[in-house]
Design an enzyme around this catalytic site. Structure first.
Site, PDB file in Angstrom:
ATOM      1  N   LEU A 281       0.638  -1.069   0.140  1.00  0.00           N
ATOM      2  CA  LEU A 281      -0.187   0.297   0.054  1.00  0.00           C
ATOM      3  C   LEU A 281       0.719   1.402  -0.111  1.00  0.00           C
ATOM      4  O   LEU A 281       0.836   2.067  -0.595  1.00  0.00           O
ATOM      5  CB  LEU A 281      -0.983  -0.246   1.488  1.00  0.00           C
ATOM      6  CG  LEU A 281      -2.182   1.290   1.176  1.00  0.00           C
ATOM      7  CD1 LEU A 281      -3.007   0.634  -0.353  1.00  0.00           C
ATOM      8  CD2 LEU A 281      -2.933   1.051   2.528  1.00  0.00           C
TER       9      LEU A 281
ATOM     10  N   THR B 189       9.701   6.028   5.189  1.00  0.00           N
ATOM     11  CA  THR B 189      10.375   5.554   6.878  1.00  0.00           C
ATOM     12  C   THR B 189      10.257   3.430   6.576  1.00  0.00           C
ATOM     13  O   THR B 189       9.566   3.784   5.750  1.00  0.00           O
ATOM     14  CB  THR B 189       9.482   5.610   7.868  1.00  0.00           C
ATOM     15  OG1 THR B 189       8.465   5.424   7.610  1.00  0.00           O
ATOM     16  CG2 THR B 189       9.135   7.841   7.951  1.00  0.00           C
TER      17      THR B 189
ATOM     18  N   ARG C 275      15.749  -0.753   3.519  1.00  0.00           N
ATOM     19  CA  ARG C 275      14.489  -1.357   3.352  1.00  0.00           C
ATOM     20  C   ARG C 275      13.262  -0.169   3.102  1.00  0.00           C
ATOM     21  O   ARG C 275      12.583   0.202   1.884  1.00  0.00           O
ATOM     22  CB  ARG C 275      13.395  -1.824   4.385  1.00  0.00           C
ATOM     23  CG  ARG C 275      13.378  -3.316   4.239  1.00  0.00           C
ATOM     24  CD  ARG C 275      13.143  -4.667   5.960  1.00  0.00           C
ATOM     25  NE  ARG C 275      11.411  -3.575   5.841  1.00  0.00           N
ATOM     26  CZ  ARG C 275      10.103  -4.536   5.031  1.00  0.00           C
ATOM     27  NH1 ARG C 275      11.118  -5.406   4.332  1.00  0.00           N
ATOM     28  NH2 ARG C 275       9.391  -4.160   5.010  1.00  0.00           N
TER      29      ARG C 275
ATOM     30  N   SER D 282      -6.973   3.286   8.370  1.00  0.00           N
ATOM     31  CA  SER D 282      -7.525   1.709   9.189  1.00  0.00           C
ATOM     32  C   SER D 282      -7.931   0.603   8.627  1.00  0.00           C
ATOM     33  O   SER D 282      -7.296   0.032   7.813  1.00  0.00           O
ATOM     34  CB  SER D 282      -8.882   2.676   9.391  1.00  0.00           C
ATOM     35  OG  SER D 282     -10.145   1.945   9.812  1.00  0.00           O
TER      36      SER D 282
ATOM     37  N   TYR E  84      -4.939  -6.788  16.342  1.00  0.00           N
ATOM     38  CA  TYR E  84      -4.821  -5.412  14.989  1.00  0.00           C
ATOM     39  C   TYR E  84      -6.055  -4.687  14.810  1.00  0.00           C
ATOM     40  O   TYR E  84      -5.709  -3.402  14.481  1.00  0.00           O
ATOM     41  CB  TYR E  84      -4.459  -6.493  13.951  1.00  0.00           C
ATOM     42  CG  TYR E  84      -4.761  -6.219  12.624  1.00  0.00           C
ATOM     43  CD1 TYR E  84      -3.379  -5.685  12.322  1.00  0.00           C
ATOM     44  CD2 TYR E  84      -5.552  -6.211  12.001  1.00  0.00           C
ATOM     45  CE1 TYR E  84      -3.411  -4.468  11.072  1.00  0.00           C
ATOM     46  CE2 TYR E  84      -5.631  -5.440  10.413  1.00  0.00           C
ATOM     47  CZ  TYR E  84      -4.989  -4.659  10.002  1.00  0.00           C
ATOM     48  OH  TYR E  84      -4.422  -4.311   8.682  1.00  0.00           O
TER      49      TYR E  84
ATOM     50  N   LYS F  27      -6.933  -1.118  14.147  1.00  0.00           N
ATOM     51  CA  LYS F  27      -7.337  -0.029  13.618  1.00  0.00           C
ATOM     52  C   LYS F  27      -8.875   0.598  14.313  1.00  0.00           C
ATOM     53  O   LYS F  27      -9.397   1.668  14.310  1.00  0.00           O
ATOM     54  CB  LYS F  27      -8.182  -1.146  12.459  1.00  0.00           C
ATOM     55  CG  LYS F  27      -6.829  -1.854  11.813  1.00  0.00           C
ATOM     56  CD  LYS F  27      -6.172  -0.625  11.385  1.00  0.00           C
ATOM     57  CE  LYS F  27      -4.913  -0.868  10.737  1.00  0.00           C
ATOM     58  NZ  LYS F  27      -4.110  -0.175  10.189  1.00  0.00           N
TER      59      LYS F  27
ATOM     60  N   SER G 282      -1.871  -8.947  -0.048  1.00  0.00           N
ATOM     61  CA  SER G 282      -0.724  -8.669   0.996  1.00  0.00           C
ATOM     62  C   SER G 282      -0.298  -9.272   1.657  1.00  0.00           C
ATOM     63  O   SER G 282      -0.042 -10.437   2.491  1.00  0.00           O
ATOM     64  CB  SER G 282      -0.685  -7.459   2.037  1.00  0.00           C
ATOM     65  OG  SER G 282      -0.184  -7.215   3.134  1.00  0.00           O
TER      66      SER G 282
HETATM   67  N1  LIG Z   1      -4.222  -6.122   3.239  1.00  0.00           N
HETATM   68  C1  LIG Z   1      -5.773  -6.277   4.055  1.00  0.00           C
HETATM   69  O1  LIG Z   1      -5.714  -6.416   2.856  1.00  0.00           O
HETATM   70  C2  LIG Z   1      -5.642  -4.533   4.669  1.00  0.00           C
HETATM   71  C3  LIG Z   1      -6.910  -4.127   5.070  1.00  0.00           C
HETATM   72  C4  LIG Z   1      -7.101  -3.491   5.611  1.00  0.00           C
HETATM   73  C5  LIG Z   1      -6.013  -2.509   5.917  1.00  0.00           C
HETATM   74  N2  LIG Z   1      -4.946  -2.915   6.023  1.00  0.00           N
HETATM   75  C6  LIG Z   1      -3.910  -1.540   6.130  1.00  0.00           C
HETATM   76  O2  LIG Z   1      -2.857  -0.734   5.129  1.00  0.00           O
HETATM   77  C7  LIG Z   1      -1.859  -0.828   5.840  1.00  0.00           C
HETATM   78  C8  LIG Z   1      -0.615  -1.594   4.917  1.00  0.00           C
HETATM   79  O3  LIG Z   1      -0.860  -2.486   4.790  1.00  0.00           O
HETATM   80  P1  LIG Z   1       0.045  -3.739   3.655  1.00  0.00           P
HETATM   81  O4  LIG Z   1       0.378  -5.094   4.592  1.00  0.00           O
HETATM   82  O5  LIG Z   1       0.712  -2.304   2.521  1.00  0.00           O
HETATM   83  O6  LIG Z   1       1.857  -3.646   5.103  1.00  0.00           O
HETATM   84  P2  LIG Z   1       2.853  -4.624   4.832  1.00  0.00           P
HETATM   85  O7  LIG Z   1       3.092  -4.713   3.218  1.00  0.00           O
HETATM   86  O8  LIG Z   1       2.527  -5.631   6.003  1.00  0.00           O
HETATM   87  O9  LIG Z   1       3.949  -3.387   5.640  1.00  0.00           O
HETATM   88  C9  LIG Z   1       4.034  -3.140   7.119  1.00  0.00           C
HETATM   89  C10 LIG Z   1       5.170  -1.680   6.840  1.00  0.00           C
HETATM   90  O10 LIG Z   1       5.052  -1.738   8.329  1.00  0.00           O
HETATM   91  C11 LIG Z   1       6.463  -0.707   8.278  1.00  0.00           C
HETATM   92  N3  LIG Z   1       6.440  -1.304  10.658  1.00  0.00           N
HETATM   93  C12 LIG Z   1       5.858  -2.627  10.492  1.00  0.00           C
HETATM   94  N4  LIG Z   1       6.053  -2.310  11.797  1.00  0.00           N
HETATM   95  C13 LIG Z   1       7.015  -0.798  12.527  1.00  0.00           C
HETATM   96  C14 LIG Z   1       7.367  -0.775  13.107  1.00  0.00           C
HETATM   97  N5  LIG Z   1       7.054  -1.102  14.191  1.00  0.00           N
HETATM   98  N6  LIG Z   1       7.903   0.628  13.346  1.00  0.00           N
HETATM   99  C15 LIG Z   1       7.810   1.853  12.054  1.00  0.00           C
HETATM  100  N7  LIG Z   1       7.413   0.979  10.685  1.00  0.00           N
HETATM  101  C16 LIG Z   1       6.371  -0.249  11.293  1.00  0.00           C
HETATM  102  C17 LIG Z   1       6.747  -1.475   7.735  1.00  0.00           C
HETATM  103  O11 LIG Z   1       8.063  -1.076   7.335  1.00  0.00           O
HETATM  104  P3  LIG Z   1       9.612  -2.341   8.200  1.00  0.00           P
HETATM  105  O12 LIG Z   1       8.970  -3.616   7.915  1.00  0.00           O
HETATM  106  O13 LIG Z   1      10.429  -1.584   6.650  1.00  0.00           O
HETATM  107  O14 LIG Z   1      10.400  -1.048   9.064  1.00  0.00           O
HETATM  108  C18 LIG Z   1       6.512  -1.685   6.572  1.00  0.00           C
HETATM  109  O15 LIG Z   1       6.719  -0.391   5.519  1.00  0.00           O
HETATM  110  C19 LIG Z   1      -1.319  -1.051   7.030  1.00  0.00           C
HETATM  111  O16 LIG Z   1      -1.643  -0.288   7.853  1.00  0.00           O
HETATM  112  C20 LIG Z   1      -2.334  -2.310   7.036  1.00  0.00           C
HETATM  113  O17 LIG Z   1      -2.902  -2.174   8.802  1.00  0.00           O
HETATM  114  C21 LIG Z   1      -4.359  -3.318   5.449  1.00  0.00           C
END
Ligand SMILES: NC(=O)c1ccc[n+]([C@@H]2O[C@H](COP(=O)([O-])OP(=O)(O)OC[C@H]3O[C@@H](n4cnc5c(N)ncnc54)[C@H](OP(=O)(O)O)[C@@H]3O)[C@@H](O)[C@H]2O)c1
Length: 358
Positions: free
Chosen positions: A36, A59, A65, A198, A221, A225, A256
């Site tokens: 995302l 960040t 990364r 969210s 989790y 949200k 994801s």
């Molecule tokens: N996938 C879905 O269907 C879905 C549905 C609803 C909402 N979302 C939301 O969409 C957003 C993006 O999801 P995604 O699946 O693309 O995420 P992702 O690929 O899991 O990436 C998560 C990101 O969060 C960063 N992160 C994790 N822990 C951290 C920490 N302690 N401090 C700082 N940065 C941290 C990671 O950075 P580093 O690892 O590089 O530090 C990474 O860039 C999230 O907020 C997720 O909750 C996703």
């Protein structure tokens, strides 16, 4: 010439951690790029006047990364025709470490007089494992629920951060809230749009008001949200008085690796198939592709008359059953808003004292 500064918390992807990642890269490159934060960056640039100079601040918890995210964005934005300069900055940030949060805030304050966009995209803990028996049962008995709000995802319970807070609470909510409170000056000067990501699953049932740090929750989790939704409702008016426009959005359900990491390639493609089937049979929240998932986050940055658009709604990325995207808004149940706000503000004051000599 002036430039717009956009900060995106967590703009990278996890595919390198997968054993079967090469299969993705070779055959499904569109899906690999679906994370995302990267897509938010891309869509933000698409929406800017082509002559605008933009600085993207990405960040990560590691420099490596951050650099990877920058390389991916550089490669992808080649597809957008623009004459404005695009530059990058990287910022180390671990939201589960308050000293790191404060350091990141100080860096942003030092480097930028104005910040124009701030996306709270980073998150942890969507899935720490899968209960396969429950998954098979749910797919057979309630297939739509199994791909919309699955109950078979295991989330670790009772995890405490090194700062002695609920781990998911700190990573997904408090760390970012504290950071925003520390950079109000550049956000205000930049008349910033602040966007919290969210989720569709942030329903009140996942948050106990007696466990705001989500320490005893079996769905921390989803509870985090819900906290985001409530914290947004509690704070957007105050921010608006400072010229900062805050929104809460949700990306629908997209591919994801934050949850597919637990899967074999067979279960991954089965899930993908079920996602497509769900969309075909009327589930508008199955955005599937990260670009479409980023629609709502990009959309709220494009409001021409910000005072006219409602901020108390959650804007969701949606698709028709043929995959064409649109934005669908939802009401947010405000139950517990004030209690959550008081608790989190109390934590902020506590951490102001703890960090005052840092
Ligand atoms: N996938 C879905 O269907 C879905 C549905 C609803 C909402 N979302 C939301 O969409 C957003 C993006 O999801 P995604 O699946 O693309 O995420 P992702 O690929 O899991 O990436 C998560 C990101 O969060 C960063 N992160 C994790 N822990 C951290 C920490 N302690 N401090 C700082 N940065 C941290 C990671 O950075 P580093 O690892 O590089 O530090 C990474 O860039 C999230 O907020 C997720 O909750 C996703």
């Amino acid at each position: 010439m002036s430039e717009k500064v956009a900060v995106i918390l967590g703009a990278n992807r996890l595919f390198r951690d997968l054993k079967y990642r090469d299969t993705y890269i070779v055959s499904f490159s569109l899906l690999v790029n679906s994370y995302l934060g990267l897509k938010i960056a891309y869509r933000l640039l698409e929406n800017q006047d082509p002559s605008t100079n933009v600085k993207l601040v990405v960040t990560s918890r590691t420099e490596k990364r951050c650099n990877e995210a920058i390389e991916i964005i550089k490669r992808d934005v080649g597809k957008i025709e623009r004459s404005g300069k695009l530059s990058f900055d990287s910022l180390l940030l671990d939201l589960t470490d308050m000293e790191s949060v404060l350091k990141a805030a100080n860096t942003l304050n030092d480097r930028y007089e104005e910040i124009n966009y701030f996306f709270v995209n980073a998150a942890l803990g969507a899935c720490d494992g899968i209960n396969w028996f429950a998954a098979i049962w749910e797919v057979m008995t309630d297939p739509m629920k199994s791909v919309t709000d699955p109950s078979y995802r295991i989330q670790n319970v009772g995890v405490i951060s090194k700062d002695q807070m609920g781990y998911i609470f700190q990573a997904n909510v408090f760390g970012s809230y504290y950071l925003i409170q520390k950079i109000l000056n550049p956000l205000s000067k930049g008349k910033a749009v602040v966007v919290w990501i969210s989720s569709l699953c942030s329903t009140p049932q996942y948050l106990s008001l007696d466990d705001i740090e989500l320490i005893n929750s079996t769905r921390p989790y989803d509870g985090s949200k819900r906290l985001i939704d409530l914290l947004h409702l509690a704070t957007y008016k105050k921010l608006k008085e400072m010229g900062i426009y805050q929104y809460v959005v949700q990306p629908g359900i997209f591919i994801s690796l934050s949850f597919s990491q637990q899967m074999s390639w067979i279960s991954y493609y089965s899930m993908l198939f079920l996602f497509r089937l769900a969309r075909r049979f009327g589930s508008y929240w199955h955005t599937i592709d990260g670009y479409k998932a980023a629609n709502s986050a990009a959309y709220v940055t494009t409001f021409r008359d910000r005072d006219f658009e409602r901020q108390d709604l959650k804007y969701g990325s949606a698709t028709y059953n043929d995959g064409v995207e649109y934005v669908k808004s939802q009401e947010i149940d405000p139950l517990g808003r004030d209690k959550v706000y008081r608790y989190i503000e109390g934590k902020r004051e506590e951490w102001d004292i703890k960090l005052q000599n840092t």
